[in-house]
Design a protein around this motif. Structure first.
Motif, mmCIF file in Angstrom:
data_model
loop_
_atom_site.group_PDB
_atom_site.id
_atom_site.type_symbol
_atom_site.label_atom_id
_atom_site.label_comp_id
_atom_site.label_asym_id
_atom_site.label_seq_id
_atom_site.Cartn_x
_atom_site.Cartn_y
_atom_site.Cartn_z
ATOM 1 N N SER A 280 0.842 -1.189 0.000
ATOM 2 C CA SER A 280 0.000 0.000 0.000
ATOM 3 C C SER A 280 0.879 1.242 0.000
ATOM 4 C CB SER A 280 -0.900 0.009 1.244
ATOM 5 O OG SER A 280 -1.467 1.289 1.446
ATOM 6 N N THR A 281 0.496 2.238 -0.800
ATOM 7 C CA THR A 281 1.280 3.469 -0.855
ATOM 8 C C THR A 281 1.117 4.299 0.422
ATOM 9 O OG1 THR A 281 -0.547 4.556 -2.019
ATOM 10 C CG2 THR A 281 1.226 3.613 -3.365
ATOM 11 N N SER A 282 0.106 3.989 1.224
ATOM 12 C CA SER A 282 -0.101 4.736 2.470
ATOM 13 C C SER A 282 0.309 3.942 3.707
ATOM 14 C CB SER A 282 -1.572 5.150 2.609
ATOM 15 O OG SER A 282 -2.423 4.014 2.633
ATOM 16 N N HIS A 283 0.297 2.607 3.620
ATOM 17 C CA HIS A 283 0.608 1.749 4.771
ATOM 18 C C HIS A 283 1.521 0.615 4.298
ATOM 19 C CE1 HIS A 283 -3.023 3.870 6.039
ATOM 20 N NE2 HIS A 283 -2.678 3.619 7.283
ATOM 21 N N PRO A 284 2.830 0.777 4.400
ATOM 22 C CA PRO A 284 3.755 -0.227 3.864
ATOM 23 C C PRO A 284 3.707 -1.577 4.559
ATOM 24 C CG PRO A 284 4.926 1.477 5.105
ATOM 25 C CD PRO A 284 3.519 1.944 4.953
ATOM 26 N N ASP A 285 3.016 -1.682 5.700
ATOM 27 C CA ASP A 285 2.875 -2.984 6.356
ATOM 28 C C ASP A 285 1.680 -3.762 5.809
ATOM 29 O OD1 ASP A 285 1.043 -1.229 7.380
ATOM 30 O OD2 ASP A 285 1.290 -1.823 9.467
ATOM 31 N N VAL A 286 1.019 -3.212 4.780
ATOM 32 C CA VAL A 286 -0.115 -3.877 4.144
ATOM 33 C C VAL A 286 0.204 -4.097 2.667
ATOM 34 C CG1 VAL A 286 -2.585 -3.775 3.614
ATOM 35 C CG2 VAL A 286 -1.715 -2.753 5.749
ATOM 36 N N PHE A 287 0.070 -5.344 2.223
ATOM 37 C CA PHE A 287 0.281 -5.710 0.822
ATOM 38 C C PHE A 287 -1.088 -6.044 0.208
ATOM 39 C CE2 PHE A 287 4.297 -6.208 2.803
ATOM 40 C CZ PHE A 287 5.287 -6.134 1.839
ATOM 41 N N ILE A 288 -1.296 -5.660 -1.031
ATOM 42 C CA ILE A 288 -2.564 -5.960 -1.707
ATOM 43 C C ILE A 288 -2.260 -6.437 -3.123
ATOM 44 C CG2 ILE A 288 -4.868 -5.156 -2.309
ATOM 45 C CD1 ILE A 288 -2.829 -2.863 -0.181
ATOM 46 N N THR A 289 -2.894 -7.526 -3.532
ATOM 47 C CA THR A 289 -2.695 -8.069 -4.873
ATOM 48 C C THR A 289 -4.036 -8.460 -5.487
ATOM 49 O OG1 THR A 289 -2.283 -10.231 -3.854
ATOM 50 C CG2 THR A 289 -0.355 -8.949 -4.517
ATOM 51 N N GLY A 290 -3.984 -8.818 -6.767
ATOM 52 C CA GLY A 290 -5.187 -9.270 -7.468
ATOM 53 C C GLY A 290 -6.138 -8.123 -7.764
ATOM 54 N N ASP A 291 -7.409 -8.472 -7.912
ATOM 55 C CA ASP A 291 -8.420 -7.492 -8.319
ATOM 56 C C ASP A 291 -8.618 -6.372 -7.308
ATOM 57 O OD1 ASP A 291 -8.755 -8.986 -10.551
ATOM 58 O OD2 ASP A 291 -10.797 -9.644 -10.134
ATOM 59 N N ALA A 292 -8.291 -6.607 -6.044
ATOM 60 C CA ALA A 292 -8.501 -5.584 -5.014
ATOM 61 C C ALA A 292 -7.502 -4.447 -5.109
ATOM 62 C CB ALA A 292 -8.432 -6.216 -3.626
ATOM 63 N N ALA A 293 -6.444 -4.620 -5.905
ATOM 64 C CA ALA A 293 -5.361 -3.641 -5.970
ATOM 65 C C ALA A 293 -5.441 -2.796 -7.225
ATOM 66 C CB ALA A 293 -4.016 -4.359 -5.909
ATOM 67 N N SER A 294 -4.945 -1.558 -7.090
ATOM 68 C CA SER A 294 -4.765 -0.656 -8.215
ATOM 69 C C SER A 294 -3.275 -0.364 -8.300
ATOM 70 C CB SER A 294 -5.566 0.635 -8.012
ATOM 71 O OG SER A 294 -5.356 1.548 -9.073
#
Length: 390
Positions: A280-294
């Motif tokens: 996440s560009t705002s929270h580096p301790d959170v990763f997001i992949t697949g359709d949920a991510a931009s």
């Protein structure tokens, strides 16, 4: 004097999507002694979207197109929590599920997929996602068609890849389960707001798709943006109406509402914005992949192809984060192979300007899909006990 053992770092995975199963497999092979991993999923088995049209068409069984998440977690010594996430507290690092205490995390990975965008709330509307609910509703619809003595019109909304594959798969399923006289009473319609079928593909691919639809006797309604649905008909924004008894929704993608509500940086549609390391560009301790991510700076389509390719990079970066090592960038492919199931044993293949259709392409797609599933479908002997439920 005795010393307290070091605190375990807690990696929490939310959603059992295509990227997340690669993470589970990676940590099974490369465990960290000071790390505890928990998977939270509303489903105990994850459907592989690439095989959904084949399942509808009768080419695959339910087990063949699902990854048993609970079993995979037991094998990998990952705690499995069967629950539905409803909120995140990013400040306190807590995940909230229905009817359970908050689950703390040190590192969080979201691979929750997407749902259809706002669709008409009507009992005759069947959204393709979530897949588990769609499968049950489709079985009920098939039984209703078998028992009905009157003509039936079924619409599929979406002239993109999903709608194209689903309408042909539904036709094949009906052919296999209904008599010729029953089948003659049913007309399938493919409708969407685009000016052509498969608008993101080349003209050559579009022509192949139109030929497949014509051969299957699918009525095509282009420039038809659904405005309203009522019992027995659907109306377009232009005012045009169609008589339909059921409507399958296979277009668009929207993220879970709690992602934007959590405070993660999101785009205007509510998808979490991530950089090249999938953080996440705002929270580096959170990763997001697949359709949920931009993904920035290079956006990618909402396609399982990219979620699969993100999996190994996500796994390595989660591993490196826990070890405080530099992360690797994810570089999406500029051109990717698209294989569209035409439900007759054939497929349409395209990559850049290349396009081909035939049974060889169908064999190729089946081989790729089965090879992916074999990596995560474990024999019963490869199990340990390490799971948790609501």
């Amino acid at each position: 004097m005795p010393t307290n053992p070091p605190r375990l770092k807690h990696l929490v995975l939310v959603g059992g999507g295509h990227s997340q199963v690669a993470v589970i497999q990676h940590f099974a092979r490369n465990p960290l002694p000071d790390c505890q991993i928990t998977l939270i999923s509303a489903d105990t088995a994850a459907p592989y979207s690439g095989m959904l049209p084949g399942w509808i068409a009768g080419q695959y069984t339910r087990d063949e197109m699902h990854i048993d998440l609970a079993r995979l977690c037991r094998f990998a010594h990952v705690r499995f929590f069967h629950g539905r996430v409803i909120a995140l507290n990013l400040a306190e690092k807590h995940v909230y599920c229905q009817n359970s205490p908050p689950i703390p995390y040190d590192i969080l990975s979201l691979n929750t997929g997407s749902t259809p965008p706002a669709i008409p709330d009507h009992p005759h509307v069947l959204p393709v996602k979530p897949v588990a609910a769609f499968i049950d509703k489709l079985d009920h619809l098939t039984k209703t068609l078998r028992d009905s003595p009157t003509p039936i019109n079924i619409g599929i909304v979406g002239t993109g890849a999903a709608g194209f594959e689903v309408v042909l798969a539904v036709k094949r399923r009906l052919q296999a389960s209904l008599s010729d006289s029953d089948l003659a009473r049913i007309q399938l319609h493919l409708l969407g707001s685009a000016a052509t079928v498969l608008p993101s593909h080349t003209r050559c691919v579009q022509k192949m798709a139109l030929d497949a639809l014509k051969k299957a006797n699918i009525a095509l309604h282009l420039n038809f943006r659904v405005e309203a649905v009522d019992t027995g008909f659907v109306q377009a924004k232009s005012g045009e109406t169609l008589t339909l008894d059921a409507l399958i929704w296979a277009t668009g993608a929207a993220p879970a509402g709690w992602i934007a509500e959590s405070g993660l940086a999101c785009d205007r549609k509510g998808f979490a914005i991530v950089g090249e390391t999938l953080q996440s560009t705002s929270h580096p301790d959170v990763f997001i992949t697949g359709d949920a991510a931009s993904l920035t700076p290079i956006p990618v389509p909402k396609s399982g192809v990219f979620a699969v390719r993100e999996g190994p990079v996500l796994a390595q970066n989660l591993h490196r984060t826990l070890q405080r090592r530099p992360l690797k960038p994810y570089q999406p492919q500029r051109r990717f192979l698209s294989l569209l199931n035409t439900a007759d044993g054939s497929a349409i293949a395209s990559r850049g300007p290349f396009a081909a259709r035939g049974r060889l392409m169908g064999w190729w797609k089946d081989r790729i899909d089965r090879r992916f599933m074999r990596k995560y479908q474990l024999p019963p002997s490869q199990q340990t006990t390490h799971s948790e439920h609501e």
